[in-house]
Design a protein around this motif. Structure first.
Motif, PDB file in Angstrom:
ATOM      1  N   TYR A  63       0.852  -1.189   0.000  1.00  6.16           N
ATOM      2  CA  TYR A  63       0.000   0.000   0.000  1.00  6.16           C
ATOM      3  C   TYR A  63       0.892   1.246   0.000  1.00  6.16           C
ATOM      4  CZ  TYR A  63      -3.735  -3.283   0.921  1.00  6.16           C
ATOM      5  OH  TYR A  63      -4.617  -4.331   0.812  1.00  6.16           O
ATOM      6  N   PRO A  64       1.587   1.481  -1.115  1.00  6.51           N
ATOM      7  CA  PRO A  64       2.592   2.549  -1.169  1.00  6.51           C
ATOM      8  C   PRO A  64       2.035   3.961  -1.008  1.00  6.51           C
ATOM      9  CG  PRO A  64       2.201   1.622  -3.356  1.00  6.51           C
ATOM     10  CD  PRO A  64       1.483   0.746  -2.384  1.00  6.51           C
ATOM     11  N   ASN A  65       0.733   4.124  -1.208  1.00  6.49           N
ATOM     12  CA  ASN A  65       0.137   5.458  -1.060  1.00  6.49           C
ATOM     13  C   ASN A  65      -0.207   5.804   0.383  1.00  6.49           C
ATOM     14  OD1 ASN A  65       0.219   5.947  -3.856  1.00  6.49           O
ATOM     15  ND2 ASN A  65      -1.750   4.911  -4.181  1.00  6.49           N
ATOM     16  N   GLN A  66      -0.088   4.842   1.275  1.00  6.99           N
ATOM     17  CA  GLN A  66      -0.356   5.098   2.688  1.00  6.99           C
ATOM     18  C   GLN A  66       0.896   5.695   3.329  1.00  6.99           C
ATOM     19  OE1 GLN A  66      -3.035   4.938   4.355  1.00  6.99           O
ATOM     20  NE2 GLN A  66      -4.442   3.469   3.420  1.00  6.99           N
ATOM     21  N   ALA A  86       2.152 -21.617  19.524  1.00  5.52           N
ATOM     22  CA  ALA A  86       1.008 -22.455  19.157  1.00  5.52           C
ATOM     23  C   ALA A  86      -0.062 -21.697  18.376  1.00  5.52           C
ATOM     24  CB  ALA A  86       0.387 -23.057  20.419  1.00  5.52           C
ATOM     25  N   THR A  87       0.073 -20.388  18.255  1.00  5.42           N
ATOM     26  CA  THR A  87      -0.979 -19.610  17.619  1.00  5.42           C
ATOM     27  C   THR A  87      -0.994 -19.838  16.114  1.00  5.42           C
ATOM     28  OG1 THR A  87      -1.985 -17.404  17.547  1.00  5.42           O
ATOM     29  CG2 THR A  87       0.362 -17.514  17.154  1.00  5.42           C
ATOM     30  N   SER A  88      -2.167 -19.687  15.504  1.00  9.74           N
ATOM     31  CA  SER A  88      -2.295 -19.901  14.070  1.00  9.74           C
ATOM     32  C   SER A  88      -2.536 -18.615  13.296  1.00  9.74           C
ATOM     33  CB  SER A  88      -3.435 -20.896  13.790  1.00  9.74           C
ATOM     34  OG  SER A  88      -4.648 -20.442  14.352  1.00  9.74           O
ATOM     35  N   VAL A  89      -2.645 -17.496  14.009  1.00 17.52           N
ATOM     36  CA  VAL A  89      -2.792 -16.212  13.332  1.00 17.52           C
ATOM     37  C   VAL A  89      -2.242 -15.112  14.243  1.00 17.52           C
ATOM     38  CG1 VAL A  89      -5.149 -15.906  14.201  1.00 17.52           C
ATOM     39  CG2 VAL A  89      -4.403 -14.620  12.189  1.00 17.52           C
ATOM     40  N   ILE A  90      -1.526 -14.179  13.647  1.00 12.86           N
ATOM     41  CA  ILE A  90      -1.130 -12.964  14.357  1.00 12.86           C
ATOM     42  C   ILE A  90      -1.856 -11.804  13.683  1.00 12.86           C
ATOM     43  CG2 ILE A  90       1.087 -13.686  15.316  1.00 12.86           C
ATOM     44  CD1 ILE A  90       2.471 -12.635  12.847  1.00 12.86           C
ATOM     45  N   SER A  91      -2.317 -10.874  14.465  1.00 15.07           N
ATOM     46  CA  SER A  91      -3.116  -9.778  13.907  1.00 15.07           C
ATOM     47  C   SER A  91      -2.604  -8.432  14.402  1.00 15.07           C
ATOM     48  CB  SER A  91      -4.598  -9.968  14.261  1.00 15.07           C
ATOM     49  OG  SER A  91      -4.757 -10.249  15.634  1.00 15.07           O
ATOM     50  N   PHE A  92      -2.833  -7.414  13.572  1.00 18.93           N
ATOM     51  CA  PHE A  92      -2.305  -6.079  13.832  1.00 18.93           C
ATOM     52  C   PHE A  92      -3.399  -5.043  13.594  1.00 18.93           C
ATOM     53  CE2 PHE A  92       0.966  -8.854  12.259  1.00 18.93           C
ATOM     54  CZ  PHE A  92       2.042  -8.655  13.093  1.00 18.93           C
ATOM     55  N   LYS A  93      -3.461  -4.071  14.493  1.00 19.27           N
ATOM     56  CA  LYS A  93      -4.348  -2.928  14.302  1.00 19.27           C
ATOM     57  C   LYS A  93      -3.612  -1.872  13.495  1.00 19.27           C
ATOM     58  CE  LYS A  93      -4.950  -2.252  18.712  1.00 19.27           C
ATOM     59  NZ  LYS A  93      -5.444  -1.734  20.020  1.00 19.27           N
ATOM     60  N   ILE A  94      -4.238  -1.421  12.410  1.00 20.55           N
ATOM     61  CA  ILE A  94      -3.676  -0.353  11.589  1.00 20.55           C
ATOM     62  C   ILE A  94      -4.716   0.756  11.487  1.00 20.55           C
ATOM     63  CG2 ILE A  94      -2.775   0.297   9.319  1.00 20.55           C
ATOM     64  CD1 ILE A  94      -1.859  -2.575   8.944  1.00 20.55           C
ATOM     65  N   GLN A  95      -4.274   1.987  11.669  1.00 18.58           N
ATOM     66  CA  GLN A  95      -5.220   3.100  11.559  1.00 18.58           C
ATOM     67  C   GLN A  95      -4.566   4.280  10.862  1.00 18.58           C
ATOM     68  OE1 GLN A  95      -7.129   4.271  15.231  1.00 18.58           O
ATOM     69  NE2 GLN A  95      -8.768   5.330  14.149  1.00 18.58           N
ATOM     70  N   GLU A  96      -5.286   4.812   9.877  1.00 13.15           N
ATOM     71  CA  GLU A  96      -4.824   6.023   9.205  1.00 13.15           C
ATOM     72  C   GLU A  96      -4.978   7.217  10.151  1.00 13.15           C
ATOM     73  OE1 GLU A  96      -7.253   6.451   5.775  1.00 13.15           O
ATOM     74  OE2 GLU A  96      -6.499   4.641   4.787  1.00 13.15           O
ATOM     75  N   PHE A  97      -4.178   8.247   9.919  1.00 16.08           N
ATOM     76  CA  PHE A  97      -4.385   9.495  10.650  1.00 16.08           C
ATOM     77  C   PHE A  97      -3.883  10.651   9.800  1.00 16.08           C
ATOM     78  CE2 PHE A  97      -0.096   8.260  11.895  1.00 16.08           C
ATOM     79  CZ  PHE A  97       0.607   9.466  11.851  1.00 16.08           C
TER      80      PHE A  97
END
Length: 239
Positions: A63-66, A86-97
């Motif tokens: 997402y080069p425009n971000q 043991a986890t099968s997914v890692i997740s991240f919060k992303i927020q524009e400002f």
């Protein structure tokens, strides 16, 4: 880590100098335990930093425009090394400002999922070749949760489900909506699964303990724990 070192030094000074050999052995055992705990904490922190860096690089590349955004992991805080492994997914919060009058003004929210496969953590840290990245926004999360709630409950009217998801709360047993329009999830056994075909890439699986995502390409079943599901939904829809 600094606190652990201080605690270790405190133990040494609290034990009398004329202690017997068995006391010395106890000190050594305690020190070893503290160092093991410290190394585990350090390993989790190192993996968290590594994951956030790689997720940021992925987002910048795809997402080069971000050019104004924040990124923070949802997964590593308060977890032990074995839990992360043991986890099968890692997740991240992303927020524009944006910057308004020299202050950040928050904008659109996203969640970036990193779906993992066997061996994604080894002695060198995280092997990101075994991670598949998928970015979603609030609209896509609503679509996903509507499909999941439809298969997980007796409610088949999507508009009713969407209204409950938007105005209410996702809880362990279903959706707690306003005006008493709750949607209860089926009570099924831990080895029972209800499946719906969501897209050309995914199937969703309802199990009483998790939100399952089956990736058709890799034939991997990813499980998002109910606590993480609730946290993601609150991130998108709680003000």
């Amino acid at each position: 880590m600094k606190q652990l070192i201080i605690l270790f030094i405190t133990i040494i000074f609290l034990v009398p100098q004329n202690s017997k050999a068995q006391d010395d052995g106890a000190i050594i055992a305690a020190a070893g335990g503290l160092l093991a705990i410290g190394s585990g904490i350090a390993a989790v922190q190192q993996m968290k930093e590594q994951a956030e860096l790689t997720a940021t690089e992925w987002f910048l590349t795809n997402y080069p425009n971000q050019n104004r955004f924040s990124l923070k992991t949802l997964d590593f805080d308060g977890k032990k090394l074995k839990d992360i492994s043991a986890t099968s997914v890692i997740s991240f919060k992303i927020q524009e400002f944006d910057i308004v009058d020299n202050n950040p003004e928050l904008g659109k929210k996203y969640v970036l999922f990193g779906f993992t496969s066997f061996g994604w953590i080894n002695e060198y840290g995280i092997n990101f070749d075994k991670v598949i990245w998928i970015l979603i926004d609030g609209d896509e999360w609503m679509n996903m949760m509507t499909s999941y709630s439809k298969v997980a409950s007796g409610e088949k009217n999507e508009e009713i489900i969407r209204e409950a998801l938007k105005e209410g709360k996702v809880v362990n047993r279903g959706i707690r909506a306003k005006k008493g329009k709750d949607i209860d999830f089926y009570k099924i056994e831990g080895d029972m699964y209800l499946v719906t075909d969501y897209s050309p890439d995914m199937k969703f699986i309802y199990n009483e303990r998790s939100f399952g995502i089956y990736l058709k390409e890799t034939m991997n079943l990813i499980q998002i724990g109910r606590g993480d599901l609730i946290e993601i939904h609150e991130y998108f829809f709680d003000e």
